[in-house]
Design a protein around this motif. Structure first.
Motif, PDB file in Angstrom:
ATOM      1  N   SER A  41     -15.783  28.845 -40.582  1.00 15.47           N
ATOM      2  CA  SER A  41     -15.351  27.813 -41.514  1.00 15.47           C
ATOM      3  C   SER A  41     -16.436  26.748 -41.651  1.00 15.47           C
ATOM      4  N   LYS A  42     -16.646  26.266 -42.858  1.00 13.88           N
ATOM      5  CA  LYS A  42     -17.640  25.203 -43.072  1.00 13.88           C
ATOM      6  C   LYS A  42     -17.278  23.929 -42.333  1.00 13.88           C
ATOM      7  N   THR A  43     -15.982  23.681 -42.176  1.00 14.21           N
ATOM      8  CA  THR A  43     -15.530  22.472 -41.478  1.00 14.21           C
ATOM      9  C   THR A  43     -15.380  22.694 -39.979  1.00 14.21           C
ATOM     10  N   GLY A  44     -15.381  23.964 -39.552  1.00 15.11           N
ATOM     11  CA  GLY A  44     -15.146  24.279 -38.152  1.00 15.11           C
ATOM     12  C   GLY A  44     -13.674  24.422 -37.827  1.00 15.11           C
ATOM     13  N   ILE A  45     -12.816  24.219 -38.828  1.00 17.51           N
ATOM     14  CA  ILE A  45     -11.371  24.278 -38.605  1.00 17.51           C
ATOM     15  C   ILE A  45     -10.763  25.375 -39.471  1.00 17.51           C
ATOM     16  N   HIS A  46      -9.904  26.168 -38.857  1.00 18.95           N
ATOM     17  CA  HIS A  46      -9.173  27.221 -39.550  1.00 18.95           C
ATOM     18  C   HIS A  46      -7.695  27.042 -39.209  1.00 18.95           C
ATOM     19  N   GLU A  47      -6.821  27.059 -40.225  1.00 19.51           N
ATOM     20  CA  GLU A  47      -5.391  26.845 -40.012  1.00 19.51           C
ATOM     21  C   GLU A  47      -4.583  28.067 -40.433  1.00 19.51           C
ATOM     22  N   ILE A  48      -3.505  28.306 -39.692  1.00 23.63           N
ATOM     23  CA  ILE A  48      -2.549  29.366 -40.021  1.00 23.63           C
ATOM     24  C   ILE A  48      -1.159  28.733 -40.019  1.00 23.63           C
ATOM     25  N   VAL A  49      -0.411  28.918 -41.105  1.00 25.10           N
ATOM     26  CA  VAL A  49       0.965  28.431 -41.192  1.00 25.10           C
ATOM     27  C   VAL A  49       1.839  29.621 -41.532  1.00 25.10           C
ATOM     28  N   SER A  50       2.944  29.777 -40.811  1.00 26.41           N
ATOM     29  CA  SER A  50       3.871  30.861 -41.097  1.00 26.41           C
ATOM     30  C   SER A  50       5.285  30.381 -40.797  1.00 26.41           C
ATOM     31  N   PHE A  51       6.236  30.820 -41.624  1.00 29.74           N
ATOM     32  CA  PHE A  51       7.628  30.425 -41.416  1.00 29.74           C
ATOM     33  C   PHE A  51       8.554  31.435 -42.049  1.00 29.74           C
ATOM     34  N   GLY A  52       9.792  31.462 -41.567  1.00 29.31           N
ATOM     35  CA  GLY A  52      10.804  32.381 -42.069  1.00 29.31           C
ATOM     36  C   GLY A  52      11.554  31.818 -43.262  1.00 29.31           C
ATOM     37  N   LYS A  53      12.329  32.678 -43.887  1.00 30.58           N
ATOM     38  CA  LYS A  53      13.045  32.258 -45.099  1.00 30.58           C
ATOM     39  C   LYS A  53      14.136  31.238 -44.815  1.00 30.58           C
ATOM     40  N   SER A  54      14.600  31.149 -43.553  1.00 32.06           N
ATOM     41  CA  SER A  54      15.647  30.190 -43.198  1.00 32.06           C
ATOM     42  C   SER A  54      15.128  29.038 -42.333  1.00 32.06           C
ATOM     43  N   THR A  55      13.828  28.842 -42.307  1.00 31.40           N
ATOM     44  CA  THR A  55      13.255  27.749 -41.524  1.00 31.40           C
ATOM     45  C   THR A  55      13.744  26.421 -42.103  1.00 31.40           C
ATOM     46  N   PRO A  56      14.172  25.495 -41.252  1.00 29.34           N
ATOM     47  CA  PRO A  56      14.636  24.201 -41.758  1.00 29.34           C
ATOM     48  C   PRO A  56      13.574  23.506 -42.615  1.00 29.34           C
ATOM     49  N   ASP A  57      14.012  22.900 -43.710  1.00 28.29           N
ATOM     50  CA  ASP A  57      13.091  22.214 -44.615  1.00 28.29           C
ATOM     51  C   ASP A  57      12.280  21.131 -43.914  1.00 28.29           C
ATOM     52  N   SER A  58      12.830  20.539 -42.873  1.00 28.29           N
ATOM     53  CA  SER A  58      12.113  19.467 -42.168  1.00 28.29           C
ATOM     54  C   SER A  58      10.844  19.969 -41.492  1.00 28.29           C
ATOM     55  N   LEU A  59      10.707  21.280 -41.282  1.00 28.68           N
ATOM     56  CA  LEU A  59       9.514  21.839 -40.641  1.00 28.68           C
ATOM     57  C   LEU A  59       8.459  22.323 -41.630  1.00 28.68           C
ATOM     58  N   VAL A  60       8.836  22.503 -42.882  1.00 29.55           N
ATOM     59  CA  VAL A  60       7.931  23.112 -43.852  1.00 29.55           C
ATOM     60  C   VAL A  60       7.520  22.096 -44.911  1.00 29.55           C
ATOM     61  N   PRO A  61       6.217  21.849 -45.054  1.00 24.51           N
ATOM     62  CA  PRO A  61       5.786  20.954 -46.125  1.00 24.51           C
ATOM     63  C   PRO A  61       6.241  21.499 -47.488  1.00 24.51           C
ATOM     64  N   PRO A  62       6.765  20.645 -48.366  1.00 27.33           N
ATOM     65  CA  PRO A  62       7.294  21.112 -49.655  1.00 27.33           C
ATOM     66  C   PRO A  62       6.305  21.941 -50.470  1.00 27.33           C
ATOM     67  N   ARG A  63       5.012  21.623 -50.365  1.00 28.88           N
ATOM     68  CA  ARG A  63       4.022  22.369 -51.154  1.00 28.88           C
ATOM     69  C   ARG A  63       3.883  23.821 -50.710  1.00 28.88           C
ATOM     70  N   LEU A  64       4.414  24.155 -49.523  1.00 23.59           N
ATOM     71  CA  LEU A  64       4.332  25.527 -49.024  1.00 23.59           C
ATOM     72  C   LEU A  64       5.562  26.353 -49.373  1.00 23.59           C
ATOM     73  N   ARG A  65       6.636  25.710 -49.790  1.00 19.08           N
ATOM     74  CA  ARG A  65       7.866  26.447 -50.175  1.00 19.08           C
ATOM     75  C   ARG A  65       7.620  27.108 -51.511  1.00 19.08           C
ATOM     76  N   VAL A  66       8.021  28.368 -51.605  1.00 15.19           N
ATOM     77  CA  VAL A  66       7.869  29.099 -52.868  1.00 15.19           C
ATOM     78  C   VAL A  66       9.171  29.104 -53.599  1.00 15.19           C
TER      79      VAL A  66
END
Length: 142
Positions: free
Chosen positions: A117-142
């Protein structure tokens, strides 16, 4: 939900000992093989999992364990804690630790020293279809 922070290696043992209150260290181990065990007191070689007992402890624990290493925040059904810890103790292939069949799981992994990575940082986000909304940033919800 149960939340664990998993520091995935290259930390001095003292980092785990100095974590703030609100956490319970579940396991801690050096990644140095037995032949090099004499170096464990001086080489940053530890990984481990801590349970979050107080949500205020998440950010400082995550930051401390991310320094020059990888760290993950894993949230899941409390009945799966022993299974997840068992998976964390095994040699790693994937970072999901068997959680993806739980519809309410969430994990966020940061590699803070990634050479690809150019910044030295690599992120992975994963969640299930019933994950509470409080854990998932709105921009990641499809």
């Amino acid at each position: 939900m149960t939340c664990l922070v998993f520091g995935m290696g290259a930390q001095p043992r003292r980092v785990f000992r100095s974590l703030e209150p609100g956490l319970s260290v579940l396991f801690l181990r050096s990644l140095l093989p037995g032949a090099l065990a004499f170096l464990r007191p001086v080489v940053a070689s530890y990984e481990g999992a801590v349970r979050i007992d107080d949500a205020a402890a998440i950010k400082p624990a995550f930051s401390a364990l991310m320094d020059r290493s990888m760290v993950g925040l894993y949230c899941f059904d409390p009945s799966r804690e022993q299974q997840v810890i068992g998976e964390m103790k095994r040699p790693r292939g994937q970072f999901d630790f068997g959680l993806t069949d739980d519809p309410s799981y969430f994990f966020y992994v940061v590699d803070a020293d990634n050479a690809e990575s150019k910044t030295g940082i690599h992120e992975i986000v994963s969640f299930g279809k019933s994950t509470p909304d409080s854990l998932v940033p709105p921009r990641l919800r499809v």
